[in-house]
Design an enzyme around this catalytic site. Sequence first.
Site, PDB file in Angstrom:
ATOM      1  N   HIS A 175       0.830  -1.173  -0.041  1.00 14.98           N
ATOM      2  CA  HIS A 175      -0.078   0.107  -0.082  1.00 14.98           C
ATOM      3  C   HIS A 175       0.697   1.243  -0.053  1.00 14.98           C
ATOM      4  O   HIS A 175       0.250   2.479  -0.095  1.00 14.98           O
ATOM      5  CB  HIS A 175      -0.818   0.083   1.088  1.00 14.98           C
ATOM      6  CG  HIS A 175      -0.405   0.344   2.610  1.00 14.98           C
ATOM      7  ND1 HIS A 175       0.336  -0.822   3.165  1.00 14.98           N
ATOM      8  CD2 HIS A 175      -0.175   1.623   3.149  1.00 14.98           C
ATOM      9  CE1 HIS A 175       0.853  -0.152   4.207  1.00 14.98           C
ATOM     10  NE2 HIS A 175       0.529   1.101   4.296  1.00 14.98           N
TER      11      HIS A 175
HETATM   12  C1  UD1 Z   1      -2.165   5.515   6.105  1.00 14.02           C
HETATM   13  C2  UD1 Z   1      -0.717   5.713   6.674  1.00 14.02           C
HETATM   14  C3  UD1 Z   1       0.222   4.699   6.351  1.00 14.02           C
HETATM   15  C4  UD1 Z   1      -0.276   3.387   7.022  1.00 14.02           C
HETATM   16  C5  UD1 Z   1      -1.499   3.254   6.339  1.00 14.02           C
HETATM   17  C6  UD1 Z   1      -2.156   2.069   6.831  1.00 14.02           C
HETATM   18  C7  UD1 Z   1      -0.236   8.219   6.503  1.00 14.02           C
HETATM   19  C8  UD1 Z   1       0.653   9.334   5.903  1.00 14.02           C
HETATM   20  N1  UD1 Z   1      -0.038   7.269   5.733  1.00 14.02           N
HETATM   21  O1  UD1 Z   1      -1.950   5.382   4.570  1.00 14.02           O
HETATM   22  O2  UD1 Z   1       1.485   5.351   7.139  1.00 14.02           O
HETATM   23  O3  UD1 Z   1       0.738   2.603   6.776  1.00 14.02           O
HETATM   24  O4  UD1 Z   1      -2.404   4.408   6.628  1.00 14.02           O
HETATM   25  O5  UD1 Z   1      -3.267   1.404   6.039  1.00 14.02           O
HETATM   26  O6  UD1 Z   1      -1.072   8.589   7.549  1.00 14.02           O
HETATM   27  N2  UD1 Z   1      -8.728   5.121   1.799  1.00 14.02           N
HETATM   28  C9  UD1 Z   1      -9.772   4.171   1.667  1.00 14.02           C
HETATM   29  N3  UD1 Z   1     -10.680   4.110   2.758  1.00 14.02           N
HETATM   30  C10 UD1 Z   1     -10.181   4.267   4.077  1.00 14.02           C
HETATM   31  C11 UD1 Z   1      -9.093   5.245   4.203  1.00 14.02           C
HETATM   32  C12 UD1 Z   1      -8.248   5.498   2.884  1.00 14.02           C
HETATM   33  O7  UD1 Z   1     -10.390   3.708   0.541  1.00 14.02           O
HETATM   34  O8  UD1 Z   1     -10.882   4.308   5.032  1.00 14.02           O
HETATM   35  C13 UD1 Z   1      -8.380   5.381   0.355  1.00 14.02           C
HETATM   36  C14 UD1 Z   1      -8.578   6.927  -0.232  1.00 14.02           C
HETATM   37  O9  UD1 Z   1      -8.661   6.571  -1.505  1.00 14.02           O
HETATM   38  C15 UD1 Z   1      -7.600   7.677   0.464  1.00 14.02           C
HETATM   39  C16 UD1 Z   1      -6.348   6.599   0.263  1.00 14.02           C
HETATM   40  O10 UD1 Z   1      -6.766   5.391   0.709  1.00 14.02           O
HETATM   41  O11 UD1 Z   1      -7.005   8.770  -0.323  1.00 14.02           O
HETATM   42  C17 UD1 Z   1      -5.162   6.966   1.252  1.00 14.02           C
HETATM   43  O12 UD1 Z   1      -5.552   7.193   2.495  1.00 14.02           O
HETATM   44  P1  UD1 Z   1      -4.679   7.772   3.901  1.00 14.02           P
HETATM   45  O13 UD1 Z   1      -5.313   7.597   5.060  1.00 14.02           O
HETATM   46  O14 UD1 Z   1      -4.242   9.197   3.304  1.00 14.02           O
HETATM   47  O15 UD1 Z   1      -3.511   6.918   3.700  1.00 14.02           O
HETATM   48  P2  UD1 Z   1      -3.021   5.315   3.602  1.00 14.02           P
HETATM   49  O16 UD1 Z   1      -2.548   4.979   2.315  1.00 14.02           O
HETATM   50  O17 UD1 Z   1      -4.294   4.674   4.311  1.00 14.02           O
END
Ligand code: UD1
Length: 387
Positions: A221
């Site tokens: 991821h």
């Molecule tokens: C975040 C953390 C990362 C961690 C990961 C675990 C930061 C910078 N990154 O990354 O360190 O390893 O979580 O999973 O804080 N999304 C969904 N559903 C959700 C949440 C997110 O579909 O419930 C998708 C959305 O498109 C979103 C993207 O994932 O834009 C990124 O989500 P985000 O929380 O910004 O970062 P992660 O990649 O999940």
Amino acid sequence: MDRASCPPGAILCVVGARPNYMKMAPLLRALRTQPELPAPVLVHTGQHYDPMLNERLFADLGLPRPDVNLGVGSGTHAVQTAEVMRGFEPLIEAYQPSCVIVVGDVNSTLACSLVAAKKGVAVAHVEAGLRSFDRSMPEEINRVLTDQLAALLYTTERSAHYNLKREGIADERVQFVGNLMIDSLLEHRARAIPAAQTLSLSGASPDVLASPEGFGVVTLHRPSNVDDPVALAECVQILRSLSEVLPLVCALHPRTEANIASFGLASRLASERLIVLPPQGYLEMLGLMSAATLVITDSGGIQEETTALGVPCLTMRENTERPITVEQGTNILVGRDHARIVRLAEEIVATGGKRGRVPELWDGRAAERIAAHLAAWLPARAALAHA
Ligand code: UD1
């Protein structure tokens, strides 16, 4: 925020995203067993909101419903960090907390630390001092800044203390306590859901479990692997080749799944030896990892969990902030080196691979140590403030 319903002096415990929950669950329980400590209040920023990244893990880990959910959701780094800050500041005013506990390195960790520190509230950072020395990772920026803001820094491995010392952080602020992630793993290991059950419940054929090579578990991821079409295509190609060495079970983060679809890569993953599942619950992941021949990942936490389980781990990154998993554990850094990954997987299938040993203080008692330390530290700090 209604002041009357917020007992002053509470300990605000912050979670935002999936890897935070395994750390906060044992800590919250341990804080509650210390009668000298004020009540902990669980604050969820809402950074993760999908049921599979959230409610499911809360239930698996026995985490209570958050007392407050800020519901910030996704956004650019600046927007997400700013939204958490805007939501968290009124909580500091309402609760007048004695301390704010943050874990890990996600955007919510930094955002809440920044608000608390500027309001003069002590921040305790759990999993402090880890460094990949790679500022292109958003988590590295979150780690460095959170550690500068924290009054108390609880570490999981000794290298973290050297990193903090180099950054000018005084020794007395640092406590080596062990690893909360492993507290959760040891507590729940006996309840892990068998891999066969997970596969059949997902509609996947459990036949892969009968393969003589066993099977590999994959999670990917990191933005560096999954947000760039060329990098993600390389990852998919590597998985295709690996699936010829042993069948693979991939549990994909929603962003990875969405990018595979939007970059037109889904058909390249279509193979009987490559099972793609949605994100899994905590107990399902424990069951899959425990039974696996090897794990391929770019996650931070999984590098630690595989070391604790003694399962070989190939980490698709160029660096790690958790060097002990390489030095003592089962982890090997492989980046996206296609030929090396296939060669190492063949070696692991043939020989069982690196077994490693469990690092110091990864013994299931980190939460107890943190709670005991805080129970002594908070009253001493309060006494000093009133002197
Ligand atoms: C975040 C953390 C990362 C961690 C990961 C675990 C930061 C910078 N990154 O990354 O360190 O390893 O979580 O999973 O804080 N999304 C969904 N559903 C959700 C949440 C997110 O579909 O419930 C998708 C959305 O498109 C979103 C993207 O994932 O834009 C990124 O989500 P985000 O929380 O910004 O970062 P992660 O990649 O999940």
